[in-house]
Design a protein around this motif. Structure first.
Motif, PDB file in Angstrom:
ATOM      1  N   VAL A 146       0.827  -1.213   0.000  1.00  0.00           N
ATOM      2  CA  VAL A 146       0.000   0.000   0.000  1.00  0.00           C
ATOM      3  C   VAL A 146       0.862   1.265   0.000  1.00  0.00           C
TER       4      VAL A 146
ATOM      5  N   CYS B 244      -4.556  -0.501  -8.255  1.00  0.00           N
ATOM      6  CA  CYS B 244      -4.880  -1.656  -7.421  1.00  0.00           C
ATOM      7  C   CYS B 244      -5.042  -2.930  -8.238  1.00  0.00           C
TER       8      CYS B 244
ATOM      9  N   LEU C 241      -4.681  -5.224  -5.098  1.00  0.00           N
ATOM     10  CA  LEU C 241      -5.156  -4.624  -3.848  1.00  0.00           C
ATOM     11  C   LEU C 241      -6.621  -4.233  -3.991  1.00  0.00           C
ATOM     12  N   SER C 242      -7.265  -4.014  -2.866  1.00  0.00           N
ATOM     13  CA  SER C 242      -8.576  -3.376  -2.882  1.00  0.00           C
ATOM     14  C   SER C 242      -8.369  -1.861  -2.843  1.00  0.00           C
TER      15      SER C 242
ATOM     16  N   GLU D 153      -8.347  -0.256   0.537  1.00  0.00           N
ATOM     17  CA  GLU D 153      -7.118  -0.409   1.335  1.00  0.00           C
ATOM     18  C   GLU D 153      -6.131   0.707   1.051  1.00  0.00           C
TER      19      GLU D 153
ATOM     20  N   SER E 152      -3.352   5.446   2.342  1.00  0.00           N
ATOM     21  CA  SER E 152      -1.917   5.594   2.066  1.00  0.00           C
ATOM     22  C   SER E 152      -1.621   6.573   0.939  1.00  0.00           C
TER      23      SER E 152
END
Length: 371
Positions: free
Chosen positions: A89, A332, A337-338, A341, A345
């Motif tokens: 992230v 993502c 990644l989601s 999430e 960041s």
């Protein structure tokens, strides 16, 4: 259907597809690994995140697009996380941050052009306001990434084939040539395939086709989602929902008790923020809210240069933070990644919002009166 077939959405769809193909082919032949090993040999681990931010910022400034920058840099950022202790992230967040920073300040960015045209000001005038807000936010973001990277364990770089660096080197160089992002990514895919033919005996035309197809399928779901959102936002616009919202915000500016200019700037900011939340495209949001923002600026005595800068800044903030925006979806998808999430960041966008709010409240930067 008209909303789903908007030229901007079709362009995003093509960028998604080509970004997936480039990431798939370049990763398969080993270009990502080679680039990461080169980075490990010249960049200490504690400077990886700041360098990802800076490189993405330079590329986005040159290309004028955050999407093309993320497509080029996100695979490398993800590669660094595989061989260091840096969390995914943070690395992907640094790339998105740098991309949004460069896109916001670039003279050839479509958001810059839309904002300045809507407020009838010169590009350089908007830049002079924007830079005093964006650069301090970027410096603080870099410091945060330095702090996060402290204590990262040094990894001994492995040997790599320098020829495998060519696809990413070509993409980085072409990014500064003002070549269209679609052409840059297409050249990257073709060059990766050519190097695969030369270096890997088992790599053939069928393999290249399969890897390109894998890249397409990996991006298809998120690309389809962006088109669906485009169609949904078109329905909202067609039925008058967005116009109703803009009119309500316009009415609300009359209730602000913070001084005429501040009230006008708050109103302009809300116009583009809510437009962007509904259409999930910063350029379209600026176009939709631009005329109304110009009226607000005229009524409240807001300098058009500040109005243009605020339109661009707040559209950048929202676009970098909404989980259904093209930038986060693309980043993502590459990093598996989601988007939810990643939101926490994306430090630069949060800090930029704070600096923009302070700029409104403190009337900063001060502009010289027109002669």
């Amino acid at each position: 259907m008209k909303g789903a077939s908007h030229p901007n959405l079709i362009l995003m769809f093509m960028i998604f597809m080509l970004a997936g193909a480039f990431a798939s082919v370049s990763s398969t032949i080993g270009s990502v690994d080679a680039t990461v090993q080169l980075g490990l040999s010249v960049i200490p681990p504690e400077f990886v995140l700041p360098m990802l931010f800076i490189i993405a910022a330079f590329i986005a400034t040159a290309m004028g697009t955050s999407m093309g920058t993320i497509a080029a840099c996100a695979p490398i950022a993800f590669g660094f996380t595989q061989v260091t202790e840096i969390k995914v992230v943070y690395a992907i967040g640094a790339v998105v941050d740098g991309a949004m920073f460069g896109d916001n300040l670039s003279m050839i960015s479509d958001t810059t052009i839309a904002a300045t045209n809507s407020q009838k000001v010169q590009l350089r005038d908007k830049f002079k306001v924007n830079v005093w807000i964006a650069v301090p936010a970027s410096i603080i973001s870099i410091c945060i990434y330095l702090f996060i990277s402290q204590g990262s364990q040094a990894i001994e770089p492995k040997a790599y084939n320098a020829w495998l660096l060519l696809p990413y080197l070509a993409v980085f160089i072409l990014a500064f040539s003002r070549l269209h992002v679609l052409a840059v990514l297409t050249i990257g895919v073709l060059l990766s395939g050519l190097i695969g033919f030369v270096i890997q005996p088992e790599f053939n035309l069928l393999s290249l086709n399969n890897f390109i197809y894998d890249g397409f399928t990996g991006m298809f779901e998120v690309a389809l989602l962006s088109i669906f959102l485009g169609g949904s936002s078109a329905i909202v616009q067609k039925e008058g929902g967005l116009e109703w919202l803009i009119q309500r915000i316009y009415s609300m500016t009359r209730c602000f008790k913070v001084g005429a200019e501040r009230a006008g700037e708050i109103g302009i900011s809300f116009l583009v923020i809510f437009s962007n939340l509904f259409v999930a495209n910063n350029t379209v949001a600026i176009i939709l809210s631009g005329d109304m923002a110009r009226e607000v600026a005229k009524e409240y005595g807001v300098d058009p240069k500040r109005a243009a800068a605020l339109l661009d800044i707040f559209s950048c903030v929202v676009q970098g933070l909404i989980p259904y925006g093209a930038q986060l979806l693309l980043a993502c998808s590459i990093a598996k990644l989601s988007p939810v999430e990643l939101i926490g960041s994306v430090y630069y966008c949060w800090i930029l919002a704070i600096f923009a709010i302070l700029a409104i409240l403190l009337r900063y930067p001060k502009l010289k009166a027109a002669a």
